[in-house]
Design a protein around this motif. Sequence first.
Motif, PDB file in Angstrom:
ATOM      1  N   LYS A  11       0.859  -1.185   0.000  1.00 22.99           N
ATOM      2  CA  LYS A  11       0.000   0.000   0.000  1.00 22.99           C
ATOM      3  C   LYS A  11       0.890   1.227   0.000  1.00 22.99           C
ATOM      4  CE  LYS A  11      -3.864   2.131   2.243  1.00 22.99           C
ATOM      5  NZ  LYS A  11      -4.880   2.043   3.276  1.00 22.99           N
ATOM      6  N   TYR A  12       0.550   2.181  -0.818  1.00 24.96           N
ATOM      7  CA  TYR A  12       1.310   3.422  -0.931  1.00 24.96           C
ATOM      8  C   TYR A  12       0.753   4.425   0.071  1.00 24.96           C
ATOM      9  CZ  TYR A  12       3.053   7.810  -2.803  1.00 24.96           C
ATOM     10  OH  TYR A  12       3.637   9.028  -2.951  1.00 24.96           O
ATOM     11  N   ILE A  13       1.641   5.007   0.860  1.00 21.16           N
ATOM     12  CA  ILE A  13       1.247   6.048   1.814  1.00 21.16           C
ATOM     13  C   ILE A  13       2.011   7.310   1.445  1.00 21.16           C
ATOM     14  CG2 ILE A  13       1.273   6.758   4.224  1.00 21.16           C
ATOM     15  CD1 ILE A  13       1.100   3.825   4.986  1.00 21.16           C
ATOM     16  N   ALA A  14       1.266   8.322   1.079  1.00 24.67           N
ATOM     17  CA  ALA A  14       1.892   9.595   0.710  1.00 24.67           C
ATOM     18  C   ALA A  14       2.331  10.313   1.977  1.00 24.67           C
ATOM     19  CB  ALA A  14       0.911  10.455  -0.073  1.00 24.67           C
ATOM     20  N   ALA A  15       3.534  10.818   1.983  1.00 26.04           N
ATOM     21  CA  ALA A  15       4.068  11.512   3.150  1.00 26.04           C
ATOM     22  C   ALA A  15       4.305  12.972   2.814  1.00 26.04           C
ATOM     23  CB  ALA A  15       5.349  10.832   3.617  1.00 26.04           C
ATOM     24  N   ASN A  16       3.261  13.645   2.279  1.00 21.57           N
ATOM     25  CA  ASN A  16       3.390  15.064   1.971  1.00 21.57           C
ATOM     26  C   ASN A  16       3.584  15.868   3.250  1.00 21.57           C
ATOM     27  OD1 ASN A  16       2.981  14.359  -0.664  1.00 21.57           O
ATOM     28  ND2 ASN A  16       0.798  14.856  -0.641  1.00 21.57           N
ATOM     29  N   ILE A  18       4.590  15.405   7.057  1.00 17.08           N
ATOM     30  CA  ILE A  18       5.318  14.369   7.797  1.00 17.08           C
ATOM     31  C   ILE A  18       4.448  13.733   8.871  1.00 17.08           C
ATOM     32  CG2 ILE A  18       7.272  13.967   9.334  1.00 17.08           C
ATOM     33  CD1 ILE A  18       8.831  15.999   7.723  1.00 17.08           C
ATOM     34  N   ARG A  19       3.721  14.518   9.646  1.00 14.76           N
ATOM     35  CA  ARG A  19       2.861  13.970  10.707  1.00 14.76           C
ATOM     36  C   ARG A  19       1.774  13.065  10.119  1.00 14.76           C
ATOM     37  NH1 ARG A  19       4.787  13.412  15.459  1.00 14.76           N
ATOM     38  NH2 ARG A  19       5.751  15.298  16.200  1.00 14.76           N
ATOM     39  N   ARG A  20       1.175  13.510   9.055  1.00 12.91           N
ATOM     40  CA  ARG A  20       0.089  12.731   8.449  1.00 12.91           C
ATOM     41  C   ARG A  20       0.632  11.414   7.905  1.00 12.91           C
ATOM     42  NH1 ARG A  20      -2.725  13.637   2.948  1.00 12.91           N
ATOM     43  NH2 ARG A  20      -4.271  11.999   3.046  1.00 12.91           N
ATOM     44  N   GLY A  21       1.798  11.451   7.254  1.00  9.58           N
ATOM     45  CA  GLY A  21       2.386  10.232   6.697  1.00  9.58           C
ATOM     46  C   GLY A  21       2.761   9.239   7.780  1.00  9.58           C
ATOM     47  N   ILE A  22       3.322   9.740   8.865  1.00 12.93           N
ATOM     48  CA  ILE A  22       3.703   8.844   9.972  1.00 12.93           C
ATOM     49  C   ILE A  22       2.463   8.267  10.637  1.00 12.93           C
ATOM     50  CG2 ILE A  22       4.766   8.794  12.263  1.00 12.93           C
ATOM     51  CD1 ILE A  22       6.876  10.712  11.210  1.00 12.93           C
TER      52      ILE A  22
END
Length: 83
Positions: A11-16, A18-22
């Motif tokens: 699954k691809y997780i976008a880390a635009n 940083i907090r949201r990606g983590i």
Amino acid sequence: MRQISEAGNGKYIAANNIRRGINDLIDELGELEKSEIEAKVYSDYDHQFQYLAALALLILLIEFIVLERKNKLLNKIDLFTDN
């Protein structure tokens, strides 16, 4: 990156952000199936006692050879006679 994750059934997780990606990553990891992992630890030792054992056997053999020929000091001592 999306194509790579899809090719590996991931699954691809976008880390635009940083907090949201983590946070998304932690949420996904929390949803994974948990199972116990059994681990076996093997230790490979380099045994070097054989050199010491060979030296001890050699010294013991030399002692038996020398003991057959009593020297002058040992010839005067007789421990096994009744006087």
